[in-house]
Motif scaffolding. Structure first.
Motif, PDB file in Angstrom:
ATOM      1  N   GLY A 104       0.804  -1.220   0.000  1.00 38.69           N
ATOM      2  CA  GLY A 104       0.000   0.000   0.000  1.00 38.69           C
ATOM      3  C   GLY A 104       0.833   1.264   0.000  1.00 38.69           C
ATOM      4  O   GLY A 104       1.609   1.513   0.919  1.00 38.69           O
ATOM      5  N   ARG A 105       0.664   2.077  -1.030  1.00 40.35           N
ATOM      6  CA  ARG A 105       1.483   3.273  -1.190  1.00 40.35           C
ATOM      7  C   ARG A 105       0.935   4.468  -0.403  1.00 40.35           C
ATOM      8  O   ARG A 105       1.511   5.544  -0.426  1.00 40.35           O
ATOM      9  CB  ARG A 105       1.587   3.644  -2.672  1.00 40.35           C
ATOM     10  CG  ARG A 105       2.323   2.607  -3.507  1.00 40.35           C
ATOM     11  CD  ARG A 105       3.821   2.631  -3.233  1.00 40.35           C
ATOM     12  NE  ARG A 105       4.539   1.780  -4.173  1.00 40.35           N
ATOM     13  CZ  ARG A 105       5.052   0.588  -3.884  1.00 40.35           C
ATOM     14  NH1 ARG A 105       4.918   0.075  -2.668  1.00 40.35           N
ATOM     15  NH2 ARG A 105       5.693  -0.121  -4.785  1.00 40.35           N
ATOM     16  N   GLY A 106      -0.202   4.256   0.286  1.00 36.95           N
ATOM     17  CA  GLY A 106      -0.712   5.332   1.122  1.00 36.95           C
ATOM     18  C   GLY A 106       0.158   5.544   2.344  1.00 36.95           C
ATOM     19  O   GLY A 106       0.137   6.590   2.963  1.00 36.95           O
ATOM     20  N   GLY A 107       0.908   4.502   2.708  1.00 39.91           N
ATOM     21  CA  GLY A 107       1.799   4.631   3.836  1.00 39.91           C
ATOM     22  C   GLY A 107       1.866   3.402   4.708  1.00 39.91           C
ATOM     23  O   GLY A 107       2.898   3.095   5.287  1.00 39.91           O
ATOM     24  N   ALA A 108       0.754   2.663   4.804  1.00 36.56           N
ATOM     25  CA  ALA A 108       0.746   1.535   5.723  1.00 36.56           C
ATOM     26  C   ALA A 108       1.562   0.355   5.188  1.00 36.56           C
ATOM     27  O   ALA A 108       2.045  -0.466   5.962  1.00 36.56           O
ATOM     28  CB  ALA A 108      -0.684   1.099   6.022  1.00 36.56           C
ATOM     29  N   GLY A 109       1.706   0.273   3.873  1.00 36.63           N
ATOM     30  CA  GLY A 109       2.569  -0.758   3.309  1.00 36.63           C
ATOM     31  C   GLY A 109       2.008  -2.165   3.376  1.00 36.63           C
ATOM     32  O   GLY A 109       2.747  -3.145   3.294  1.00 36.63           O
ATOM     33  N   PHE A 110       0.676  -2.291   3.492  1.00 44.53           N
ATOM     34  CA  PHE A 110       0.068  -3.620   3.548  1.00 44.53           C
ATOM     35  C   PHE A 110       0.046  -4.219   2.146  1.00 44.53           C
ATOM     36  O   PHE A 110      -0.258  -3.527   1.167  1.00 44.53           O
ATOM     37  CB  PHE A 110      -1.360  -3.515   4.104  1.00 44.53           C
ATOM     38  CG  PHE A 110      -1.993  -4.848   4.383  1.00 44.53           C
ATOM     39  CD1 PHE A 110      -1.694  -5.533   5.547  1.00 44.53           C
ATOM     40  CD2 PHE A 110      -2.864  -5.436   3.466  1.00 44.53           C
ATOM     41  CE1 PHE A 110      -2.264  -6.775   5.807  1.00 44.53           C
ATOM     42  CE2 PHE A 110      -3.430  -6.680   3.715  1.00 44.53           C
ATOM     43  CZ  PHE A 110      -3.135  -7.347   4.888  1.00 44.53           C
ATOM     44  N   PRO A 111       0.372  -5.528   2.021  1.00 43.45           N
ATOM     45  CA  PRO A 111       0.396  -6.136   0.682  1.00 43.45           C
ATOM     46  C   PRO A 111      -0.963  -6.033  -0.025  1.00 43.45           C
ATOM     47  O   PRO A 111      -1.975  -6.515   0.485  1.00 43.45           O
ATOM     48  CB  PRO A 111       0.767  -7.589   0.956  1.00 43.45           C
ATOM     49  CG  PRO A 111       1.480  -7.554   2.277  1.00 43.45           C
ATOM     50  CD  PRO A 111       0.816  -6.461   3.063  1.00 43.45           C
ATOM     51  N   THR A 112      -0.970  -5.385  -1.178  1.00 40.17           N
ATOM     52  CA  THR A 112      -2.220  -5.111  -1.889  1.00 40.17           C
ATOM     53  C   THR A 112      -2.929  -6.400  -2.305  1.00 40.17           C
ATOM     54  O   THR A 112      -4.149  -6.499  -2.210  1.00 40.17           O
ATOM     55  CB  THR A 112      -1.917  -4.218  -3.118  1.00 40.17           C
ATOM     56  OG1 THR A 112      -1.159  -3.092  -2.662  1.00 40.17           O
ATOM     57  CG2 THR A 112      -3.174  -3.717  -3.779  1.00 40.17           C
ATOM     58  N   GLY A 113      -2.164  -7.400  -2.755  1.00 46.29           N
ATOM     59  CA  GLY A 113      -2.756  -8.657  -3.217  1.00 46.29           C
ATOM     60  C   GLY A 113      -3.528  -9.358  -2.107  1.00 46.29           C
ATOM     61  O   GLY A 113      -4.592  -9.948  -2.343  1.00 46.29           O
TER      62      GLY A 113
END
Lengths: 501, 163
Positions: free
Chosen positions: A139-148
């Motif tokens: 996640g490029r919003g900041g949290a960095g959670f895997p998008t998939g």
């Protein structure tokens, strides 16, 4: 002869419309193609002319320069793409931004657009998830959670209606990547959201953006209409028989609405108050239905992953930070703008070499990375490579990858106070550590400023409570700028700097 | 609580017949309240107090809920702004380029002690937290017009142009 002029909001703010008027007067029937920004904001308004040898650049251009430029009396900066700031980049997400007319779907396709969506239409939902996971996109919003993984949760959820919500509430100071994509390559975001919809079974999307971004709102809305007319959106996406449609919604000046649960409440027409998690928005999001909430840059990166393949994307990067990141270099900096690069470049290189140091010509004192909730790093941390884990290890976060540069005149206690003040103004009020803590934080910093050294311990305690006890990142991360400023510049808080360990 | 004289009585009102179509237009939307409020404010320059019961009725909400939403968001006004609205960004990137001093100077030039509207209702000065022009700071917006690398002289000139 082809003529291109940026119409990005930053170009407009620096006078591009007067330049456009002068160009139209001088050129007569030769059309001027209005494009997004190349991201070299210090050169805006940027004019490009292609006389058959490639696009040459002039900037910053004033209206009075036009006759001399057209007569060949003002030398160009050379080919745009050979300007070092651009030549050093790896442009994947921003490959078309500043290159094409943002509202010309034919140009979009000619530059690789819709190839990803076409490929995705031939894949099953599971295959699309595999592709997303293999790309390593976080996640490029900041949290960095895997998008998939987020998409898979929504895909596996059972519901009559699912949603794709694009978080375009880009309120962090020092960030403008979302704005640039929406103004410069809106079809890219539309394509990414359509792929997310096909993958997860969501048929409706919303782009929630800011009232402070009127240009982005207008371009996005027009692009959605054009995409609908062309059959990219609607009941039969590119003739596949599958449906996906979307619309733009505009916030109303509340910073906290960039937090995903607050955003969902706002989208529902409520106060933008944060929701406790669980339930995750992926299971109970917009109108309590399964919802993908992704940042603009995450979604706008999806088309290139499907166009060029997950492996191509994942080949860039460092450690667990795969692919590229659009770093936004801002504040008191000579060469400010958007620099898309593979993860791994050091902070110092970005600030000193790419950014060229301060605009004021004074020494760089500190940079704040990741917006109002990001840490201040002094020069001693300039060798930190740009990556999620690398910044975390240094007590910071990359957030939405905005880098705000301050020169040696910056008042760090004042900046720490501002962080608390901002949190107090923007707190949604749901949880006590944020609502009350931020107010107490301002008061405590005022005590420290008045010479009460004992208040420093109160401040660090308060920050611990806010970090551990807040419901969302607003209260939880406000301690980052405060404590990092205290740690890097203790003498400005009346503390004696401890000897280096 | 004792009942207090309604503050709403002192605020400008707009004919219900002018408000209703702006509400009706969004009734089929999912989560329609913000689009309705934006539409109303775009039409009148503020959200009139008598729009609140109309919105509440249309959406099956209480008036308190509608008022709560209006007061939560910085954008919505309960009274008209000045003829021109000057927003000066006060966020970090603009601070790094002198936004605080710029704001103080502009307020003093306009005879204002804090953000607000001049006595002649000509200009309303507001703080804004980020216009996305962080690489050409400090940034401002006069009515819809964006201004990068804003200076006192530049803003004065823009205000003169807006008369």
């Amino acid at each position: 002869m082809k003529v291109y002029l940026s119409q990005d909001a930053a170009a407009k703010a620096l006078g591009s419309e007067a330049v456009a008027a002068a160009l139209n007067e001088a050129l007569g029937d030769t059309p001027v193609t209005r494009v997004g920004s190349r991201g070299m904001v210090w050169l805006e308004p940027l004019l490009e002319i292609d006389r058959g040898q490639g696009r040459e650049a002039w900037g910053p251009v004033a209206p009075g320069d036009i006759p001399a430029i057209l007569a060949g009396d003002i030398p160009s900066l050379g080919l745009t793409e050979e300007i070092p700031f651009l030549a050093k980049q790896t442009r994947l997400t921003f490959q078309r931004c500043g290159v094409i007319d943002p509202l010309d779907l034919a140009q979009y396709e000619a530059h690789g657009g819709l190839a990803g969506l076409r490929r995705a239409l031939g894949l099953s939902g599971e295959q699309m998830i595999d592709e997303m996971k293999a790309s390593g996109l976080r996640g490029r919003g900041g949290a960095g959670f895997p998008t998939g993984i987020k998409w898979d949760t929504v895909r596996m959820a059972h519901a009559d209606q699912k949603y794709i919500v694009c978080n375009a509430d880009e309120g962090d100071s020092g960030t403008f990547a979302d704005r640039m994509i929406m103004e410069g390559d809106p079809f890219c975001l539309i394509e990414g959201m359509a792929i997310a919809g096909l993958c997860t079974g969501a048929t409706q999307g919303y782009v929630y953006t800011r009232s402070e971004y009127p240009d982005a709102v207008a371009v996005m809305r027009r692009a959605i209409e054009l995409a609908r007319e062309a059959g990219v959106l609607g009941g039969d996406v590119l003739g596949s028989g599958r449906a996906f449609d979307m619309e733009v919604r505009v916030g109303a000046g509340a910073y906290v609405c960039g937090e995903e649960t607050s955003l969902l409440n706002s989208l529902e027409g409520k106060r933008g108050v944060v929701r406790a998690k669980p339930p995750l928005p992926a299971l109970e999001g917009f109108l309590s239905r399964p919802t993908v909430v992704n940042n603009v840059i995450s979604l706008a990166t999806v088309p290139v992953i499907f166009e060029k393949g997950a492996a191509h994307y994942a080949d860039f990067g460092l450690g667990r930070s795969r692919g590229t990141i659009p770093v936004q270099i801002a504040g008191n900096v000579k060469h400010g703008g958007l620099f898309e690069t593979a993860f791994g470049m050091s902070l110092g290189e970005l600030v000193e070499e790419i950014g060229g140091g301060t605009a004021s010509g004074r020494p760089v004192k500190a940079v704040q990375i990741g917006g109002p909730l990001g840490a201040y790093f002094g020069r001693e941390k300039f060798d930190t490579p740009f990556g999620y884990e690398e910044f975390d290890g240094q007590g910071g976060l990359i957030g939405h990858a905005g880098v705000v540069v301050f020169d040696d005149s910056a008042d760090m206690l004042g900046m720490a106070r501002f962080a608390m003040e901002f949190c107090a103004v923007e707190s949604c009020g749901k949880c006590t550590p944020c609502r009350i803590g931020a107010v107490r934080g301002v008061e405590t910093l005022d005590r420290i400023k008045a010479g009460d050294g004992a208040a420093v311990e109160v401040l660090t305690d308060l920050c611990e409570v806010m970090k551990d006890g807040s419901l969302c990142a607003l209260g939880g991360f406000t301690p980052y700028p405060v404590l990092s400023a205290l740690e890097a510049f203790p003498e400005e808080f009346g503390q004696v700097k401890e000897a280096a360990e | 609580m004792t009942s207090q004289p309604s503050i709403a009585r002192d605020l400008p009102q707009v004919a219900e017949a002018e408000i209703r179509p702006l509400i009706d237009r969004h009734l089929s939307a999912e989560g329609p309240l913000l689009p309705m409020l934006h539409e109303i404010q775009a039409a009148f320059g503020f959200v009139p107090a008598n729009a609140v019961p109309l919105l509440a009725e249309a959406l099956n909400l209480t008036r308190a809920e509608v008022t709560g939403v209006i007061s939560f968001y910085h954008d919505f006004r309960k009274a008209p702004a000045g003829r021109h609205v000057l927003k000066i960004c006060r966020a970090e990137a603009c601070q790094s380029m002198g936004a605080e001093a710029l704001t103080a100077r502009m307020l003093s030039l306009l005879g204002l002690e804090d953000h607000g509207t001049t006595a002649d209702s000509r200009v309303t000065v507001e703080a804004v937290y980020c216009l996305g022009l962080c690489a050409c700071a400090p940034a401002a917006m006069l009515d819809g017009q964006l201004i990068g690398r804003a200076s006192v002289e530049g803003l004065e000139k823009a205000l003169e142009g807006a008369a």
